[in-house]
Design a protein around this motif. Structure first.
Motif, PDB file in Angstrom:
ATOM      1  N   ASN A 136       0.815  -1.233  -0.027  1.00  0.00           N
ATOM      2  CA  ASN A 136      -0.210  -0.282   0.153  1.00  0.00           C
ATOM      3  C   ASN A 136       0.829   1.357  -0.035  1.00  0.00           C
ATOM      4  O   ASN A 136       0.458   2.269  -0.549  1.00  0.00           O
ATOM      5  CB  ASN A 136      -0.987   0.038   1.144  1.00  0.00           C
ATOM      6  N   ILE A 137       2.021   1.374   0.607  1.00  0.00           N
ATOM      7  CA  ILE A 137       2.851   2.406   0.622  1.00  0.00           C
ATOM      8  C   ILE A 137       3.239   2.809  -0.722  1.00  0.00           C
ATOM      9  O   ILE A 137       2.995   3.892  -1.191  1.00  0.00           O
ATOM     10  CB  ILE A 137       4.170   2.173   1.467  1.00  0.00           C
ATOM     11  N   ARG A 138       3.522   1.678  -1.398  1.00  0.00           N
ATOM     12  CA  ARG A 138       4.033   2.080  -2.699  1.00  0.00           C
ATOM     13  C   ARG A 138       2.634   2.433  -3.706  1.00  0.00           C
ATOM     14  O   ARG A 138       2.766   3.258  -4.597  1.00  0.00           O
ATOM     15  CB  ARG A 138       4.469   0.536  -3.397  1.00  0.00           C
ATOM     16  N   ARG A 139       1.770   1.924  -3.473  1.00  0.00           N
ATOM     17  CA  ARG A 139       0.406   2.091  -4.209  1.00  0.00           C
ATOM     18  C   ARG A 139       0.166   3.801  -4.082  1.00  0.00           C
ATOM     19  O   ARG A 139      -0.050   4.559  -4.974  1.00  0.00           O
ATOM     20  CB  ARG A 139      -0.823   1.551  -3.899  1.00  0.00           C
ATOM     21  N   VAL A 140       0.493   4.417  -2.900  1.00  0.00           N
ATOM     22  CA  VAL A 140      -0.236   5.519  -2.576  1.00  0.00           C
ATOM     23  C   VAL A 140       0.907   6.686  -3.052  1.00  0.00           C
ATOM     24  O   VAL A 140       0.548   7.192  -3.650  1.00  0.00           O
ATOM     25  CB  VAL A 140      -0.298   5.904  -1.011  1.00  0.00           C
ATOM     26  N   ILE A 141       2.137   6.229  -3.108  1.00  0.00           N
ATOM     27  CA  ILE A 141       3.330   7.153  -3.577  1.00  0.00           C
ATOM     28  C   ILE A 141       3.225   7.087  -4.926  1.00  0.00           C
ATOM     29  O   ILE A 141       3.393   8.204  -5.633  1.00  0.00           O
ATOM     30  CB  ILE A 141       4.627   6.433  -3.061  1.00  0.00           C
ATOM     31  N   CYS A 142       2.823   5.912  -5.689  1.00  0.00           N
ATOM     32  CA  CYS A 142       2.723   6.077  -7.234  1.00  0.00           C
ATOM     33  C   CYS A 142       1.137   6.751  -7.624  1.00  0.00           C
ATOM     34  O   CYS A 142       0.940   6.681  -8.754  1.00  0.00           O
ATOM     35  CB  CYS A 142       2.788   4.703  -7.784  1.00  0.00           C
ATOM     36  N   GLY A 143       0.339   7.057  -6.729  1.00  0.00           N
ATOM     37  CA  GLY A 143      -0.607   7.768  -6.992  1.00  0.00           C
ATOM     38  C   GLY A 143      -2.001   7.047  -7.176  1.00  0.00           C
ATOM     39  O   GLY A 143      -3.044   7.663  -7.462  1.00  0.00           O
ATOM     40  N   GLU A 144      -2.103   5.937  -6.768  1.00  0.00           N
ATOM     41  CA  GLU A 144      -3.263   4.890  -6.866  1.00  0.00           C
ATOM     42  C   GLU A 144      -4.156   5.640  -5.738  1.00  0.00           C
ATOM     43  O   GLU A 144      -3.680   5.782  -4.567  1.00  0.00           O
ATOM     44  CB  GLU A 144      -3.085   3.439  -6.536  1.00  0.00           C
ATOM     45  N   LYS A 145      -5.414   5.809  -6.193  1.00  0.00           N
ATOM     46  CA  LYS A 145      -6.292   6.425  -5.245  1.00  0.00           C
ATOM     47  C   LYS A 145      -7.167   5.384  -4.169  1.00  0.00           C
ATOM     48  O   LYS A 145      -7.885   4.969  -4.458  1.00  0.00           O
ATOM     49  CB  LYS A 145      -7.432   6.999  -6.086  1.00  0.00           C
ATOM     50  N   ILE A 146      -6.137   4.982  -3.268  1.00  0.00           N
ATOM     51  CA  ILE A 146      -6.695   4.239  -2.082  1.00  0.00           C
ATOM     52  C   ILE A 146      -6.832   4.997  -0.990  1.00  0.00           C
ATOM     53  O   ILE A 146      -6.352   6.067  -1.028  1.00  0.00           O
ATOM     54  CB  ILE A 146      -5.585   3.054  -1.950  1.00  0.00           C
ATOM     55  N   GLY A 147      -7.442   4.608   0.128  1.00  0.00           N
ATOM     56  CA  GLY A 147      -7.625   5.261   1.372  1.00  0.00           C
ATOM     57  C   GLY A 147      -8.429   6.649   0.983  1.00  0.00           C
ATOM     58  O   GLY A 147      -9.152   6.520   0.215  1.00  0.00           O
ATOM     59  N   THR A 148      -8.231   7.473   1.925  1.00  0.00           N
ATOM     60  CA  THR A 148      -9.106   8.757   2.080  1.00  0.00           C
ATOM     61  C   THR A 148      -7.964   9.879   1.834  1.00  0.00           C
ATOM     62  O   THR A 148      -6.970   9.853   2.504  1.00  0.00           O
ATOM     63  CB  THR A 148      -9.556   8.946   3.315  1.00  0.00           C
ATOM     64  N   TYR A 149      -8.422  10.856   1.050  1.00  0.00           N
ATOM     65  CA  TYR A 149      -7.560  12.060   0.750  1.00  0.00           C
ATOM     66  C   TYR A 149      -8.252  13.055   1.500  1.00  0.00           C
ATOM     67  O   TYR A 149      -9.579  13.419   1.343  1.00  0.00           O
ATOM     68  CB  TYR A 149      -7.839  12.346  -0.691  1.00  0.00           C
ATOM     69  N   VAL A 150      -7.411  13.739   2.493  1.00  0.00           N
ATOM     70  CA  VAL A 150      -7.766  14.996   3.031  1.00  0.00           C
ATOM     71  C   VAL A 150      -7.303  16.216   2.511  1.00  0.00           C
ATOM     72  O   VAL A 150      -6.107  16.286   2.504  1.00  0.00           O
ATOM     73  CB  VAL A 150      -7.536  14.752   4.685  1.00  0.00           C
ATOM     74  N   GLY A 151      -8.276  17.168   2.149  1.00  0.00           N
ATOM     75  CA  GLY A 151      -7.724  18.322   1.731  1.00  0.00           C
ATOM     76  C   GLY A 151      -8.668  19.345   1.409  1.00  0.00           C
ATOM     77  O   GLY A 151      -9.666  19.472   2.420  1.00  0.00           O
TER      78      GLY A 151
END
Ligand code: GTP
Length: 241
Positions: free
Chosen positions: A225-240
């Motif tokens: 999952n760390i790799r997925r997030v770093i590479c821009g896959e939209k997993i998890g929740t984006y807070v912005g």
């Protein structure tokens, strides 16, 4: 995982809770969990993304709990900050065992154990490809390690805070207690604050909001999952915004 070859970020701050190192134990550091975290971080070495880490101390000492049980709050918070140093050293060892150069910088002076936090030096370490672990919280009582993560992320100009948890993201209610809990794909800082969603404490969220620093909350217990997030896959929740 082969598709994930490029980081969309230059510099990230990864926030881990102390509980991430607990494993199945009630208290302390599970060496298997430290190895797991180090492996996950090692698995993104080829992406050349600059990484700093902030880790909590709750697996060793929970300042807030102790504060309500007879240890004076300020002392309890300092004890918690010391716990983060122990966790940081454990992680440094595990990372360096895997050949990843790592520096620990502490916000509480302890020169024999760690470098002091110096923003410019931290930036230089990152530019040289070292992982920098920020230990000791903010160095002040009454602040959480989430706030330390937000503060350090601003100081070193990280593009994002990646907040690792044991659930998939931010939910409308506790997913451990309610199987109908709904996960948000995206949520605003203000909604996190007004709905009291406990992503991070209010100080940390406000700091991120004031400085437009996005937070991605994701499940660290799923390998890759760390790799997925770093590479821009939209997993998890984006807070912005
Ligand atoms: P460069 O200046 O980029 O070469 O960085 P460097 O960290 O390799 O050089 P430096 O001479 O600052 O540090 C060498 C080693 O000593 C590193 O492992 C540092 O983490 C460590 N170190 C530096 N300052 C301190 C300190 O105040 N306390 C402790 N315990 N270690 C330190």
């Amino acid at each position: 995982m082969a598709a994930y070859k490029k980081s969309i970020y230059k510099r990230i701050l990864l926030k881990l809770s102390g509980e991430a190192l607990l494993g199945k134990q009630p208290l302390g550091i599970d060496p298997d969990m430290v190895s797991y975290v180090a492996e996950e971080i090692n698995s993104v070495s080829d992406l050349k993304v600059q990484i700093c880490l902030v880790i909590g101390g709750g697996n060793i000492f929970r300042g807030l709990d102790a504060g309500s049980k007879g240890i004076e709050r300020t002392s309890a918070d300092y004890m918690g900050m010391l716990a983060t140093v122990i966790n940081s050293l454990a992680l440094q060892s595990a990372l360096e065992l895997r050949g990843i150069p790592t520096r620990v910088q502490s916000s509480i002076a302890m020169h024999e154990i760690a470098e002091p936090f110096i923003q410019r030096k931290a930036m230089r370490h990152l530019d040289k490809g070292r992982i920098v672990i920020f230990a000791g919280g903010t160095g002040n009582p009454y602040f959480s390690t989430d706030t330390a993560a937000a503060l350090r992320a601003m100081e070193i100009k990280a593009n994002v805070i990646m907040k690792a948890t044991k659930v998939d993201g931010v939910y409308d209610c506790d997913p451990m207690k309610n199987k109908n809990a709904v996960m948000f794909k995206k949520i605003s800082y203000i909604d996190v604050l007004t709905k009291n969603l406990k992503v991070m404490d209010a100080t940390a969220i406000s700091l991120c909001r004031d400085n437009s620093l996005p937070i991605i909350v994701f499940n660290m217990q799923k390998r890759g999952n760390i790799r997925r997030v770093i590479c821009g896959e939209k997993i998890g929740t984006y807070v912005g915004e």
